[in-house]
Design a protein around this motif. Structure first.
Motif, PDB file in Angstrom:
ATOM      1  N   ILE A  92       0.397   6.001  -0.510  1.00 27.44           N
ATOM      2  CA  ILE A  92       1.560   6.718  -0.649  1.00 27.44           C
ATOM      3  C   ILE A  92       1.536   7.979  -1.472  1.00 27.44           C
ATOM      4  O   ILE A  92       1.985   9.124  -1.254  1.00 27.44           O
ATOM      5  N   SER A  93       0.893   7.826  -2.547  1.00 31.94           N
ATOM      6  CA  SER A  93       0.910   9.189  -3.347  1.00 31.94           C
ATOM      7  C   SER A  93      -0.046  10.018  -3.037  1.00 31.94           C
ATOM      8  O   SER A  93       0.324  11.453  -3.276  1.00 31.94           O
ATOM      9  N   THR A  94      -0.952   9.647  -2.116  1.00 37.31           N
ATOM     10  CA  THR A  94      -1.786  10.767  -1.505  1.00 37.31           C
ATOM     11  C   THR A  94      -0.970  11.691  -0.560  1.00 37.31           C
ATOM     12  O   THR A  94      -0.998  12.781  -0.430  1.00 37.31           O
ATOM     13  N   ALA A  95      -0.286  10.950   0.271  1.00 34.90           N
ATOM     14  CA  ALA A  95       0.890  11.511   1.307  1.00 34.90           C
ATOM     15  C   ALA A  95       1.892  12.489   0.516  1.00 34.90           C
ATOM     16  O   ALA A  95       2.096  13.748   0.853  1.00 34.90           O
ATOM     17  N   VAL A  96       2.201  11.959  -0.525  1.00 34.90           N
ATOM     18  CA  VAL A  96       3.186  12.830  -1.448  1.00 34.90           C
ATOM     19  C   VAL A  96       2.833  14.113  -2.059  1.00 34.90           C
ATOM     20  O   VAL A  96       3.475  14.897  -2.059  1.00 34.90           O
ATOM     21  N   SER A 229      10.061   1.794  -4.759  1.00 42.16           N
ATOM     22  CA  SER A 229      10.139   0.825  -3.719  1.00 42.16           C
ATOM     23  C   SER A 229      11.168   1.192  -2.732  1.00 42.16           C
ATOM     24  O   SER A 229      12.410   1.687  -2.976  1.00 42.16           O
ATOM     25  N   ILE A 230      11.041   0.772  -1.359  1.00 41.16           N
ATOM     26  CA  ILE A 230      11.906   0.917  -0.363  1.00 41.16           C
ATOM     27  C   ILE A 230      12.511  -0.408  -0.079  1.00 41.16           C
ATOM     28  O   ILE A 230      13.395  -0.415   0.926  1.00 41.16           O
ATOM     29  N   ASP A 263       5.427  -3.365   6.692  1.00 38.88           N
ATOM     30  CA  ASP A 263       5.037  -2.063   7.486  1.00 38.88           C
ATOM     31  C   ASP A 263       4.425  -1.125   6.774  1.00 38.88           C
ATOM     32  O   ASP A 263       4.118  -0.155   7.047  1.00 38.88           O
ATOM     33  N   LEU A 264       4.204  -1.486   5.396  1.00 37.49           N
ATOM     34  CA  LEU A 264       3.335  -0.623   4.555  1.00 37.49           C
ATOM     35  C   LEU A 264       1.978  -0.862   4.365  1.00 37.49           C
ATOM     36  O   LEU A 264       1.153  -0.110   3.735  1.00 37.49           O
ATOM     37  N   LYS A 265       1.557  -2.201   4.921  1.00 35.60           N
ATOM     38  CA  LYS A 265       0.230  -2.528   4.700  1.00 35.60           C
ATOM     39  C   LYS A 265      -0.700  -1.952   5.671  1.00 35.60           C
ATOM     40  O   LYS A 265      -0.368  -1.927   6.634  1.00 35.60           O
ATOM     41  N   VAL A 266      -2.100  -1.803   4.853  1.00 39.24           N
ATOM     42  CA  VAL A 266      -3.169  -1.359   5.929  1.00 39.24           C
ATOM     43  C   VAL A 266      -4.408  -2.242   5.409  1.00 39.24           C
ATOM     44  O   VAL A 266      -4.507  -2.766   4.652  1.00 39.24           O
ATOM     45  N   ASN A 290      10.118   6.204   5.027  1.00 36.94           N
ATOM     46  CA  ASN A 290      11.017   6.372   3.976  1.00 36.94           C
ATOM     47  C   ASN A 290      10.703   6.105   2.746  1.00 36.94           C
ATOM     48  O   ASN A 290      10.967   6.746   1.696  1.00 36.94           O
ATOM     49  N   ILE A 291       9.350   5.279   2.437  1.00 35.32           N
ATOM     50  CA  ILE A 291       8.980   5.233   1.111  1.00 35.32           C
ATOM     51  C   ILE A 291       8.276   6.484   0.725  1.00 35.32           C
ATOM     52  O   ILE A 291       8.243   6.778  -0.651  1.00 35.32           O
TER      53      ILE A 291
END
Length: 342
Positions: A92-96, A229-230, A263-266, A290-291
């Protein structure tokens, strides 16, 4: 002194800042055996590291690091998590960080390969086709070209080479998870830091207050995410002007619907990269999108670009809908590919 320090730890006593710093320096130089180091790191992890111990370790590693030359760019931002939350979410932080740089915010993204997670920031960068800077020249060149530098931690912190194998052997978070976000060699003025729980987040806020920074927001999701958190409440600690203020925040306050952790897991870095690309392209599942929006908005708030996180949500939404971040990523990957072909 090493034997005295180890005895204190074995007695469940805590270390003074100078003792923690001395231990870290000797760990890096090889004066501390693997068995001794494993014992100390394990005990500290399970009883919880103190603010003094974290500050001591940070100061020691900073002293031994390859700090970059003064950047031509000021008021840099970093988005980084401590890791160790065990949630197996995408990066997530990389996308951000890519979104922020597409908005013209200078970002020094500091990260590493995975230790206790499915994919570290350096892993997903590799999957995206992005080269991580290994010296100050490359870092400043990336900043000038793309408004973002990707810093692979091991290049800048040779002192941590000794502990890399130890961390692989210890399948739980250690003090090195906590200090990772505090070791950015470009010394960002602003930071959004994710912590794996509220206790760690509170300690990091105090550590940052002691070490000094322009403004930082430390966040932890109620379900243990080292992100905003979303799916529920997020505990937040804002550090500014030598003071710490704590509060909670919900997705609803940002105008976002709660989502699903599933839905956030890879499973690996390839899945993480694929999901990041789809989100930056204005797609992706709602929870994942959204997260990223929530955390990017929190980063805008942490860097004083907006008055509130909700204000940041509007900006990030427009960025994704216009595909600004997606085309920015394409520019980065295209240019990086050309550099390494030539």
């Amino acid at each position: 002194m090493i034997s005295t320090i180890i005895q204190k730890i074995m007695k469940h006593e805590t270390l003074k800042e100078n003792e923690a710093s001395f231990f870290m320096e000797n760990l890096a130089s090889g004066e501390v055996s693997d068995a001794q180091a494993s014992s100390v790191l394990s005990i500290m992890s399970f009883r919880g590291e103190t603010v003094e111990e974290i500050v001591g370790f940070v100061k020691a590693i900073r002293k031994l690091s390859r700090i970059t030359e003064p950047s031509l760019h000021h008021d840099l931002m970093d988005t980084c998590g401590t890791g160790g939350d065990g949630a197996s979410t995408f990066n997530i932080s990389t996308a951000v960080s890519i979104i922020l740089s597409s908005l013209g915010i200078k970002v020094a993204k500091h990260g590493n390969k995975a230790v206790t997670s499915k994919s570290g920031s350096s892993d997903v960068l590799e999957a995206l086709g992005i080269h991580a800077a290994s010296n100050h020249y490359e870092a400043n060149t990336q900043l000038s070209k793309y408004d973002i530098a990707f810093l692979h931690a091991p290049y800048f912190h040779p002192a941590l080479k000794k502990v890399a194998s130890l961390r692989q052997q210890l399948p739980f978070r250690t003090i090195f998870n906590s200090i990772g976000p505090l070791l950015n060699p470009m010394s960002p003025a602003y930071q959004l830091i994710g912590a794996s729980n509220e206790i760690v987040a509170g300690k990091l806020a105090e550590v940052i207050r002691v070490l000094g920074i322009k403004r930082a927001l430390i966040v932890t999701g109620k379900e243990g995410l080292d992100e905003c958190s979303i799916t529920g409440e997020t505990s937040m600690f804002l550090v500014e002007n030598n003071a710490v203020s704590a509060f909670t925040y919900t997705p609803e306050e940002a105008g976002l619907r709660r989502g699903s952790l599933h839905d956030l897991k890879v499973k690996n870095k390839q899945e993480s990269a694929k999901l990041i690309i789809s989100i930056l392209n204005g797609e992706g599942n709602e929870s994942a999108k959204n997260i990223v929006i929530l955390n990017a908005a929190a980063a805008l708030f942490a860097s004083n670009r907006v008055q509130s996180i909700r204000d940041g949500v509007e900006i990030v939404n427009q960025c994704l809908q216009s595909q600004t971040a997606y085309y920015h990523l394409l520019e980065i990957t295209k240019m990086e590919a050309n550099v390494h072909v030539n």
